[in-house]
Design an enzyme around this catalytic site. Sequence first.
Site, PDB file in Angstrom:
ATOM      1  N   HIS A   1      24.897   7.805   4.886  1.00 33.81           N
ATOM      2  CA  HIS A   1      24.804   9.218   4.923  1.00 33.81           C
ATOM      3  C   HIS A   1      23.109   9.907   4.871  1.00 33.81           C
ATOM      4  CE1 HIS A   1      26.080   9.090   0.708  1.00 33.81           C
ATOM      5  NE2 HIS A   1      25.132  10.133   0.673  1.00 33.81           N
TER       6      HIS A   1
ATOM      7  N   GLU B   1      19.330   7.381  -2.099  1.00 38.23           N
ATOM      8  CA  GLU B   1      20.510   6.763  -2.787  1.00 38.23           C
ATOM      9  C   GLU B   1      21.004   5.352  -2.248  1.00 38.23           C
ATOM     10  OE1 GLU B   1      23.763   9.375  -1.856  1.00 38.23           O
ATOM     11  OE2 GLU B   1      25.229   8.159  -3.056  1.00 38.23           O
TER      12      GLU B   1
HETATM   13  C1  LIG Z   1      26.817  10.424  -5.999  1.00 40.13           C
HETATM   14  C2  LIG Z   1      27.830  11.403  -5.305  1.00 40.13           C
HETATM   15  C3  LIG Z   1      27.144  11.829  -4.081  1.00 40.13           C
HETATM   16  C4  LIG Z   1      27.583  10.606  -3.000  1.00 40.13           C
HETATM   17  O1  LIG Z   1      26.826  10.508  -2.042  1.00 40.13           O
HETATM   18  O2  LIG Z   1      28.231   9.828  -3.419  1.00 40.13           O
HETATM   19  C5  LIG Z   1      25.851  12.414  -4.000  1.00 40.13           C
HETATM   20  O3  LIG Z   1      24.904  12.019  -3.278  1.00 40.13           O
HETATM   21  S1  LIG Z   1      25.612  13.252  -5.462  1.00 40.13           S
HETATM   22  C6  LIG Z   1      23.699  13.955  -5.082  1.00 40.13           C
HETATM   23  C7  LIG Z   1      23.284  14.706  -6.143  1.00 40.13           C
HETATM   24  N1  LIG Z   1      23.102  13.969  -7.433  1.00 40.13           N
HETATM   25  C8  LIG Z   1      21.624  13.542  -7.585  1.00 40.13           C
HETATM   26  O4  LIG Z   1      20.801  13.983  -6.657  1.00 40.13           O
HETATM   27  C9  LIG Z   1      21.111  12.446  -8.388  1.00 40.13           C
HETATM   28  C10 LIG Z   1      19.728  12.120  -8.264  1.00 40.13           C
HETATM   29  N2  LIG Z   1      18.758  13.107  -8.397  1.00 40.13           N
HETATM   30  C11 LIG Z   1      18.167  13.507  -9.567  1.00 40.13           C
HETATM   31  O5  LIG Z   1      18.300  12.871 -10.617  1.00 40.13           O
HETATM   32  C12 LIG Z   1      17.398  14.913  -9.485  1.00 40.13           C
HETATM   33  O6  LIG Z   1      17.758  15.508  -8.489  1.00 40.13           O
HETATM   34  C13 LIG Z   1      15.843  14.284  -9.662  1.00 40.13           C
HETATM   35  C14 LIG Z   1      15.391  13.592 -10.501  1.00 40.13           C
HETATM   36  C15 LIG Z   1      15.630  13.571  -8.051  1.00 40.13           C
HETATM   37  C16 LIG Z   1      15.002  15.688  -9.374  1.00 40.13           C
HETATM   38  O7  LIG Z   1      15.434  16.612 -10.163  1.00 40.13           O
HETATM   39  P1  LIG Z   1      14.688  17.802 -10.355  1.00 40.13           P
HETATM   40  O8  LIG Z   1      14.496  18.663  -9.132  1.00 40.13           O
HETATM   41  O9  LIG Z   1      15.507  18.564 -11.475  1.00 40.13           O
HETATM   42  O10 LIG Z   1      13.378  17.535 -11.215  1.00 40.13           O
HETATM   43  P2  LIG Z   1      12.110  18.051 -11.006  1.00 40.13           P
HETATM   44  O11 LIG Z   1      12.085  19.374 -10.372  1.00 40.13           O
HETATM   45  O12 LIG Z   1      11.024  17.467 -11.987  1.00 40.13           O
HETATM   46  O13 LIG Z   1      11.448  16.889  -9.674  1.00 40.13           O
HETATM   47  C17 LIG Z   1      10.794  16.176  -9.539  1.00 40.13           C
HETATM   48  C18 LIG Z   1       9.875  16.007  -8.382  1.00 40.13           C
HETATM   49  O14 LIG Z   1      10.878  15.676  -7.473  1.00 40.13           O
HETATM   50  C19 LIG Z   1      11.092  16.693  -6.312  1.00 40.13           C
HETATM   51  N3  LIG Z   1      12.393  16.389  -5.891  1.00 40.13           N
HETATM   52  C20 LIG Z   1      13.238  16.933  -6.372  1.00 40.13           C
HETATM   53  N4  LIG Z   1      14.386  16.623  -5.498  1.00 40.13           N
HETATM   54  C21 LIG Z   1      14.053  15.951  -4.462  1.00 40.13           C
HETATM   55  C22 LIG Z   1      14.552  15.520  -3.515  1.00 40.13           C
HETATM   56  N5  LIG Z   1      15.942  15.489  -3.162  1.00 40.13           N
HETATM   57  N6  LIG Z   1      13.895  15.225  -2.380  1.00 40.13           N
HETATM   58  C23 LIG Z   1      12.594  15.168  -2.703  1.00 40.13           C
HETATM   59  N7  LIG Z   1      11.795  15.241  -3.649  1.00 40.13           N
HETATM   60  C24 LIG Z   1      12.473  16.051  -4.360  1.00 40.13           C
HETATM   61  C25 LIG Z   1      10.508  17.924  -6.793  1.00 40.13           C
HETATM   62  O15 LIG Z   1      10.050  18.772  -5.881  1.00 40.13           O
HETATM   63  C26 LIG Z   1       9.229  17.454  -7.840  1.00 40.13           C
HETATM   64  O16 LIG Z   1       8.559  17.307  -7.273  1.00 40.13           O
HETATM   65  P3  LIG Z   1       6.943  17.910  -7.655  1.00 40.13           P
HETATM   66  O17 LIG Z   1       5.737  17.698  -6.458  1.00 40.13           O
HETATM   67  O18 LIG Z   1       6.785  17.250  -8.891  1.00 40.13           O
HETATM   68  O19 LIG Z   1       7.228  19.578  -7.803  1.00 40.13           O
HETATM   69 CO   LIG Z   2      25.050  10.927  -1.190  1.00 38.65          CO
END
Ligand SMILES: CC[C@H](C(=O)O)C(=O)SCCNC(=O)CCNC(=O)[C@H](O)C(C)(C)COP(=O)(O)OP(=O)(O)OC[C@H]1O[C@@H](n2cnc3c(N)ncnc32)[C@H](O)[C@@H]1OP(=O)(O)O
Ligand SMILES: [Co+2]
Length: 134
Positions: free
Chosen positions: A7, A130
């Site tokens: 997905h 993912e």
């Molecule tokens: C599993 C159930 C379901 C499924 O399909 O079965 C799902 O998919 S659930 C989906 C939701 N769960 C997750 O996303 C878990 C993994 N994600 C994380 O751990 C966080 O979202 C993380 C670590 C990727 C980012 O967390 P956060 O935004 O709080 O941290 P930062 O602000 O420090 O971000 C660090 C840096 O990454 C950039 N960022 C954040 N999210 C994304 C993204 N989705 N795509 C691309 N880049 C992303 C953010 O802008 C920061 O960049 P910087 O240049 O340092 O500002």
């Molecule tokens: Co997902």
Amino acid sequence: MLGRVNHVAIAVPDLASATTSYRTTLGATVTEPQALPEHGVTVVFVTLPNTKVELLEPLGDASPIAAFLAKNPSGGMHHICYEVEDIIAARDTLKASGARVLGDGEPKIGAHGKPVLFLHPKDFQGTLIELEQV
Ligand SMILES: CC[C@H](C(=O)O)C(=O)SCCNC(=O)CCNC(=O)[C@H](O)C(C)(C)COP(=O)(O)OP(=O)(O)OC[C@H]1O[C@@H](n2cnc3c(N)ncnc32)[C@H](O)[C@@H]1OP(=O)(O)O
Ligand SMILES: [Co+2]
């Protein structure tokens, strides 16, 4: 390592509105909402001939997508999910190559009842990946 695209996920501020957009405006088939408190989101899946689109909104106060939506208030492309045959082998290969596996590194059960892991977006061209074991 990588199989099919399982997905593509779009984070949204309002899941009901996004569902209407896909179900009514785009005429797509959309599943009912699935609350995933252990993942801090509520999701629906848009079923398509060749893959799915996951629409997800925050659930609870510690949602991992809250910061993303703060930066993208209208929503946006959030992650891509690839299928893998052996998620532990994939994880170990990726860790050995220096990629960051998010969380404690242990697979969790995702929306499809299968083990999933996430890889840091900064390690993969700014895209959150993912992996789902099929
Ligand atoms: C599993 C159930 C379901 C499924 O399909 O079965 C799902 O998919 S659930 C989906 C939701 N769960 C997750 O996303 C878990 C993994 N994600 C994380 O751990 C966080 O979202 C993380 C670590 C990727 C980012 O967390 P956060 O935004 O709080 O941290 P930062 O602000 O420090 O971000 C660090 C840096 O990454 C950039 N960022 C954040 N999210 C994304 C993204 N989705 N795509 C691309 N880049 C992303 C953010 O802008 C920061 O960049 P910087 O240049 O340092 O500002
Ligand atoms: Co997902």
